[in-house]
Design an enzyme around this catalytic site. Structure first.
Site, PDB file in Angstrom:
ATOM      1  N   HIS A 189       0.835  -1.100  -0.041  1.00 35.11           N
ATOM      2  CA  HIS A 189       0.145   0.058   0.015  1.00 35.11           C
ATOM      3  C   HIS A 189       0.885   1.159  -0.057  1.00 35.11           C
ATOM      4  O   HIS A 189       1.802   1.297   0.819  1.00 35.11           O
ATOM      5  CB  HIS A 189      -0.832  -0.112   1.208  1.00 35.11           C
ATOM      6  CG  HIS A 189      -1.862   1.276   1.300  1.00 35.11           C
ATOM      7  ND1 HIS A 189      -3.050   1.179   0.832  1.00 35.11           N
ATOM      8  CD2 HIS A 189      -1.678   2.509   1.508  1.00 35.11           C
ATOM      9  CE1 HIS A 189      -3.877   2.191   1.136  1.00 35.11           C
ATOM     10  NE2 HIS A 189      -2.836   3.035   1.507  1.00 35.11           N
ATOM     11  N   CYS A 190       0.941   1.988  -1.085  1.00 36.78           N
ATOM     12  CA  CYS A 190       1.742   3.248  -1.261  1.00 36.78           C
ATOM     13  C   CYS A 190       0.850   4.500  -0.784  1.00 36.78           C
ATOM     14  O   CYS A 190      -0.017   4.909  -1.385  1.00 36.78           O
ATOM     15  CB  CYS A 190       2.227   3.202  -2.691  1.00 36.78           C
ATOM     16  SG  CYS A 190       3.591   4.605  -2.914  1.00 36.78           S
ATOM     17  N   PRO A 191       1.467   4.986   0.369  1.00 37.69           N
ATOM     18  CA  PRO A 191       0.674   6.237   0.722  1.00 37.69           C
ATOM     19  C   PRO A 191       0.940   7.403  -0.125  1.00 37.69           C
ATOM     20  O   PRO A 191       0.003   8.310  -0.242  1.00 37.69           O
ATOM     21  CB  PRO A 191       1.211   6.664   2.171  1.00 37.69           C
ATOM     22  CG  PRO A 191       2.376   5.709   2.364  1.00 37.69           C
ATOM     23  CD  PRO A 191       2.349   4.612   1.363  1.00 37.69           C
ATOM     24  N   GLY A 194      -1.411   7.060  -2.929  1.00 38.22           N
ATOM     25  CA  GLY A 194      -2.732   7.068  -2.107  1.00 38.22           C
ATOM     26  C   GLY A 194      -3.548   5.982  -2.425  1.00 38.22           C
ATOM     27  O   GLY A 194      -4.813   6.134  -2.596  1.00 38.22           O
TER      28      GLY A 194
END
Lengths: 361, 158
Positions: A189-191, A194
């Protein structure tokens, strides 16, 4: 049929005594049809009537966007005129193309469905539960963790049961706790974008970080060139005073280049060996786990792995965000009720199971 | 008397849902989409094993074609990358084209083979490509009436 009519009468009186929830509204007469994204069980945010899908926390994504836009904006406004005149006008053209590509891939990564697996329908979940109970035997003790073993290309892989989605996760799928979805070929999950990075947007993510590496190095190199050329003309300190934006760009690029180029290198390795970040971190296919441990998904050579990851077929989204919620799908009996319902709908089932018996009208 | 349904609408309105069978995915060859060809026991009284296996094998072939990595998919991928993936706004991907073919095939199979036997296949794409759902219908008029009356009394006693 008599049974159907009496059930329908009960339906309307039940709705009037309860506050309406998303599950019950479709059954009112002439309710505007809801799209599936509005009833989506995961923790995602949807925009443009379901066309755009992102994670719940998007603050860091906006930061990424601002950093890219501001740095490139400053480059085009303050450095490009000088460089175009002194060196060649190709510089802003190449810079512009890179910038558009970076932006395009970023938005594509952030807005698309990463490969979310829809949750099991109640019938599927009930069928699986029955199979698991049969396999374990009814002991009355807490059931052991639910796993299924599969042999893939000679390697034994354990498929885990997802308690949230009520499915056995396909190989390489993983449940993202931030988005509360199972994602196929889950990478991470890449912040910064997003969104989760999974089967459907991994190539866009890779293209994004690769092109961003080129763009960062490009801007860094040419801003340094600009400052050097200015220094030849009027001295170093004057050069900095004359073009302060360049200083900001150099700082941003210098700090980003290490992480972004490093990340690109890491993902190039992952693509070459056909692994996901998730598998690499867990060491699923590392030889340290055992002599016979190998990656069953790898095609053998790096080139084929790259081509498969980047140029392979793009599967369509499985969650059908813009479709309409169907309120008349026939369903089997719930085991809790203990009676067969003919043509009962999902909302009816939840009524019957949840509400206390009403006084007969 | 054997129930005969001449079209799917007739089947859905005049029959009641008795059971659902789920054909699970076969992961022995990796993550490519493939379904198990094992004949479920619930269908033994309803249809012939060969017809069922043919349906599943044809579906598996369709999915293999959609996910095939070869010349055409590379061309599509490179072209898409070169146009910054904007080409997907006007062009349909190969996978989507094959999914349409699959939908037509399932419709055809339902009409010719499954509906006359009181069965209905749901397109796996509507179940997240996890299962092939086969719904088993009972004829509401004849054989289901005994269980029907008990459920009527059961629900009115609420």
């Amino acid at each position: 049929m008599h049974l159907g009519e009496s059930m329908r009468e009960c339906e309307y009186s039940q709705i009037s005594t309860r506050s309406s929830t998303p599950m019950e509204t479709p059954y009112k007469k002439r309710t505007p049809k809801r799209r599936k994204w509005e009833a989506f069980p995961g923790r995602n945010k949807f925009y443009c009537d379901g066309r755009i899908m992102m994670a719940k926390q998007t603050g860091v994504f906006y930061l990424t966007l601002v950093l890219i836009l501001v740095t490139c904006g400053l480059f085009f406004v303050f450095d490009c005129p000088f460089l175009a005149l002194q060196l060649t006008p190709i510089i802003p053209v190449v810079g512009g193309a890179l910038f558009l590509f970076v932006l395009g891939t970023l938005l594509r990564t952030s807005f698309s469905d990463p490969g979310v697996l829809p949750r099991a329908t109640p019938d599927e979940a009930a069928d699986l539960e029955r199979q698991i109970d049969v396999a374990n035997g009814s002991t009355g003790y807490r059931p052991p963790p639910r796993t299924k073993e599969v042999v893939i290309n000679g390697q034994t892989v354990k498929l885990k049961y997802c308690f949230t989605c009520k499915i056995f996760r396909p190989p390489r799928a993983s449940h993202c706790s931030l988005c509360d979805n199972c994602v196929e070929r889950f990478d991470h999950h890449c912040p910064w974008v997003g969104n989760c990075v999974g089967r459907r947007n991994y190539r866009f993510f890779y293209m994004f970080i690769l092109s961003l590496s080129f763009l960062t190095i490009f801007i860094f190199a040419f801003v340094i060139t600009h400052i050097i050329l200015l220094s030849h003309q009027s001295g170093f300190l004057n050069a900095l005073k004359y073009s302060p934006a360049s200083v900001l760009e150099v700082v941003v690029c210098f700090f980003s280049v290490w992480s972004i180029v490093g990340l690109s290198g890491f993902h190039t390795y992952l693509i070459g060996s056909n692994q996901t970040t998730n598998e690499d971190i867990k060491g699923s296919w590392s030889s340290k786990r055992g002599k016979d441990n190998y990656n069953p998904y790898s095609y053998g050579n790096m080139f084929t792995n790259c081509c498969a990851a980047l140029c392979g077929p793009l599967p369509p989204s499985l969650i059908d965000r813009r479709g309409f919620v169907e309120s008349d799908a026939p369903q089997l009996a719930q085991p809790t009720n203990g009676m067969t319902m003919y043509g009962a709908t999902q909302s009816q089932q939840s009524h019957m199971a949840a509400t206390t018996p009403l006084p007969s009208s | 008397m054997a129930t005969e349904f001449h079209n799917l609408q007739e089947l859905r309105h005049s029959a009641s849902l008795a059971n659902k069978v789920f054909i699970q995915r076969d992961y022995s060859e990796g993550t490519t989409c493939k379904f198990q060809t094992k004949f479920p026991s619930e269908l033994e009284s309803r249809m012939e094993r060969t017809l069922f296996e043919d349906t599943v094998k044809t579906l598996n072939n369709f999915y293999a074609e959609a996910e095939k990595i070869g010349g055409q998919s590379y061309l599509e991928g490179c072209l898409a990358c070169a146009t910054a993936y904007l080409i997907f706004l006007c062009m349909e991907t190969r996978y989507e084209k094959v999914l349409k073919k699959i939908a037509k095939y399932i419709q055809e199979q339902n009409e010719k083979i499954y509906a006359p036997r009181g069965l209905l296949i749901t397109d796996p794409v509507e179940r997240g490509m996890r299962v092939i759902e086969i719904s088993i219908y009972e004829d509401r008029g004849s054989s289901g009436s005994s269980s029907g009356s008990s459920s009527v009394s059961g629900s009115t006693a609420r």
